[in-house]
Design an enzyme around this catalytic site. Sequence first.
Site, short mmCIF file in Angstrom:
data_model
loop_
_atom_site.label_atom_id
_atom_site.label_comp_id
_atom_site.label_asym_id
_atom_site.label_seq_id
_atom_site.Cartn_x
_atom_site.Cartn_y
_atom_site.Cartn_z
N SER A 195 -3.94 -10.40 -12.86
CA SER A 195 -3.63 -9.62 -14.06
C SER A 195 -4.12 -10.40 -15.27
CB SER A 195 -2.12 -9.43 -14.16
OG SER A 195 -1.79 -8.92 -15.44
N GLY A 234 0.80 -1.23 0.00
CA GLY A 234 0.00 0.00 0.00
C GLY A 234 0.83 1.27 0.00
N TYR A 265 13.28 -21.09 -16.84
CA TYR A 265 12.62 -19.92 -16.26
C TYR A 265 12.40 -18.84 -17.31
CZ TYR A 265 11.93 -15.71 -13.37
OH TYR A 265 11.44 -14.55 -12.81
N THR A 290 6.56 -13.88 -3.91
CA THR A 290 6.04 -12.56 -3.53
C THR A 290 4.57 -12.40 -3.91
OG1 THR A 290 8.22 -11.64 -4.00
CG2 THR A 290 6.40 -10.07 -3.81
N GLY A 327 1.76 3.09 -6.05
CA GLY A 327 0.92 2.66 -7.16
C GLY A 327 -0.55 2.44 -6.80
N ILE A 328 -1.08 1.34 -7.28
CA ILE A 328 -2.51 1.02 -7.10
C ILE A 328 -2.82 0.82 -5.62
CG2 ILE A 328 -4.27 -0.72 -7.65
CD1 ILE A 328 -2.51 -1.35 -10.20
N GLY A 329 -1.88 0.23 -4.88
CA GLY A 329 -2.10 -0.05 -3.45
C GLY A 329 -2.25 1.24 -2.65
N ASP A 362 7.32 -8.25 4.64
CA ASP A 362 8.04 -8.66 3.43
C ASP A 362 7.46 -10.00 3.01
OD1 ASP A 362 9.69 -9.45 1.43
OD2 ASP A 362 11.55 -8.94 2.46
N LEU A 363 6.75 -9.98 1.90
CA LEU A 363 5.99 -11.17 1.48
C LEU A 363 6.88 -12.32 1.00
CD1 LEU A 363 3.08 -9.28 -0.13
CD2 LEU A 363 2.76 -11.14 1.48
N1 LIG Z 1 0.33 -1.65 -13.02
C1 LIG Z 1 -0.26 -2.50 -13.84
O1 LIG Z 1 -0.40 -2.25 -15.05
C2 LIG Z 1 -0.81 -3.81 -13.34
C3 LIG Z 1 -1.48 -4.64 -14.24
C4 LIG Z 1 -1.98 -5.86 -13.79
C5 LIG Z 1 -1.82 -6.21 -12.47
N2 LIG Z 1 -1.15 -5.39 -11.61
C6 LIG Z 1 -0.98 -5.84 -10.22
O2 LIG Z 1 -1.34 -4.78 -9.34
C7 LIG Z 1 -0.61 -4.93 -8.11
C8 LIG Z 1 -0.06 -3.58 -7.71
O3 LIG Z 1 0.91 -3.19 -8.65
P1 LIG Z 1 1.29 -1.67 -8.98
O4 LIG Z 1 1.18 -1.51 -10.43
O5 LIG Z 1 0.60 -0.75 -8.06
O6 LIG Z 1 2.87 -1.71 -8.68
P2 LIG Z 1 3.76 -1.04 -7.53
O7 LIG Z 1 3.49 0.41 -7.42
O8 LIG Z 1 5.16 -1.49 -7.78
O9 LIG Z 1 3.17 -1.72 -6.23
C9 LIG Z 1 3.57 -2.97 -5.79
C10 LIG Z 1 3.86 -2.86 -4.33
O10 LIG Z 1 4.23 -4.17 -3.86
C11 LIG Z 1 5.31 -4.00 -2.98
N3 LIG Z 1 6.12 -5.20 -2.84
C12 LIG Z 1 6.93 -5.78 -3.76
N4 LIG Z 1 7.55 -6.84 -3.23
C13 LIG Z 1 7.14 -6.92 -1.93
C14 LIG Z 1 7.43 -7.79 -0.86
N5 LIG Z 1 8.32 -8.79 -0.99
N6 LIG Z 1 6.82 -7.60 0.32
C15 LIG Z 1 5.95 -6.57 0.48
N7 LIG Z 1 5.64 -5.71 -0.49
C16 LIG Z 1 6.23 -5.88 -1.68
C17 LIG Z 1 6.13 -2.87 -3.58
O11 LIG Z 1 7.00 -2.35 -2.60
P3 LIG Z 1 8.51 -1.89 -2.96
O12 LIG Z 1 8.37 -0.49 -3.44
O13 LIG Z 1 9.24 -2.04 -1.67
O14 LIG Z 1 9.01 -2.81 -4.04
C18 LIG Z 1 5.04 -1.93 -4.01
O15 LIG Z 1 4.67 -1.06 -2.96
C19 LIG Z 1 0.44 -6.01 -8.36
O16 LIG Z 1 -0.01 -7.21 -7.77
C20 LIG Z 1 0.46 -6.15 -9.87
O17 LIG Z 1 0.83 -7.46 -10.28
C21 LIG Z 1 -0.65 -4.20 -12.01
#
Ligand SMILES: NC(=O)c1ccc[n+]([C@@H]2O[C@H](COP(=O)([O-])OP(=O)(O)OC[C@H]3O[C@@H](n4cnc5c(N)ncnc54)[C@H](OP(=O)(O)O)[C@@H]3O)[C@@H](O)[C@H]2O)c1
Length: 322
Positions: A174, A41, A196, A140, A44-46, A92-93
């Site tokens: 997604s 949170g 991978y 994660t 981004g979206i969170g 930390d997930l």
């Molecule tokens: N943006 C898109 O176009 C899109 C499209 C489809 C789905 N999604 C999904 O939407 C969700 C949110 O993504 P977002 O676009 O808002 O990206 P984002 O801004 O990068 O948000 C992801 C958040 O997850 C955190 N995170 C990463 N690894 C972590 C861990 N090990 N433990 C705890 N927190 C962790 C990040 O923290 P750090 O800053 O510390 O890394 C960041 O705050 C994701 O699940 C993504 O797959 C996004």
Amino acid sequence: MGIFSLMTGRAGPSGFGSASTAEQVTQGIDAANLTAIVTGGASGIGLETARVLALRKAHVIIAARNMEAANAAKQQIFKDIETARVDVLKLDLCSMNSIKAFVAHFNALDVPLNILINNAGVMFCPFQLSEDGIEMQFATNYLGHFHLTNLLLEKMKNTARTTGIEGRIVNLSSIAHHHTYEHGIRFDNINDSVGYSDKKAYGQSKLANILHANELSRQLKEEGINITANSVHPGLIMTPLMRHSPVMMRLLQLFTYLLWKNIPQGAATTCYVALHPNLKGVTGKYYLDCNEMESSALAKDAVLARKLWDFSNKLVNSASNP
Ligand SMILES: NC(=O)c1ccc[n+]([C@@H]2O[C@H](COP(=O)([O-])OP(=O)(O)OC[C@H]3O[C@@H](n4cnc5c(N)ncnc54)[C@H](OP(=O)(O)O)[C@@H]3O)[C@@H](O)[C@H]2O)c1
């Protein structure tokens, strides 16, 4: 809801569409009696999800691994909403120990839990293992949330039982769940660097998010528990998620710019599924642009969902008791 609706923002059967923002889809909803956890949170979206839940008066716990960013996010929300109820807790997930510690800290707050938003994620990272030896995107995006949800479920069940308020679990998946390995999940070599693919591993983890919500939904229904579990695709939104492939994503955005959303639009489906009264009792579904959407055949496979559940329990047990 097809490409045309996505590009034009035309509303679907819910009355909302790709152009709707999180504020618009929660207009008039009073969430003052709700407590929500939003993983990831701090950006981004969170972050927008946390802000809009707080705007609707929910008590929001931002679960983040970077406490500096989480505190900055909290301050940003307070600037906008002076009366916001926001706490930050470290999570930390990709560490089973951190997930356990987070749940202990959360339980020590002695607050109810109505809503769990499994939002945090990483995308397209090069092959690496988590501290528990699990492939990083699977650890994660999926396994950490699987374990977190299980550890919080008793608290959510108690809350739903004692308050009579429906609990809601929302998994951020997604559209990329369509692009995964041949049989969906690499059960036999999940942690193997050979074979991978950073793209397919992301798709695999997002497929797992839907299978998780579906199997959880099935179990909760069977037990007669007043908690729903659904998954969402938020749309295409430029966020820090793109950090491992900035050039490719910028190019993609250039050629498909009509398909992209801004962050307030990107948080709309999550907030709709978490709060909207239209979805009372609706569970085991997949949403896009605030409307129900067909997921892939693999995502709808109930046998695969059960197999993933059992596999995940074994992985968590072996990671927690090496
Ligand atoms: N943006 C898109 O176009 C899109 C499209 C489809 C789905 N999604 C999904 O939407 C969700 C949110 O993504 P977002 O676009 O808002 O990206 P984002 O801004 O990068 O948000 C992801 C958040 O997850 C955190 N995170 C990463 N690894 C972590 C861990 N090990 N433990 C705890 N927190 C962790 C990040 O923290 P750090 O800053 O510390 O890394 C960041 O705050 C994701 O699940 C993504 O797959 C996004």
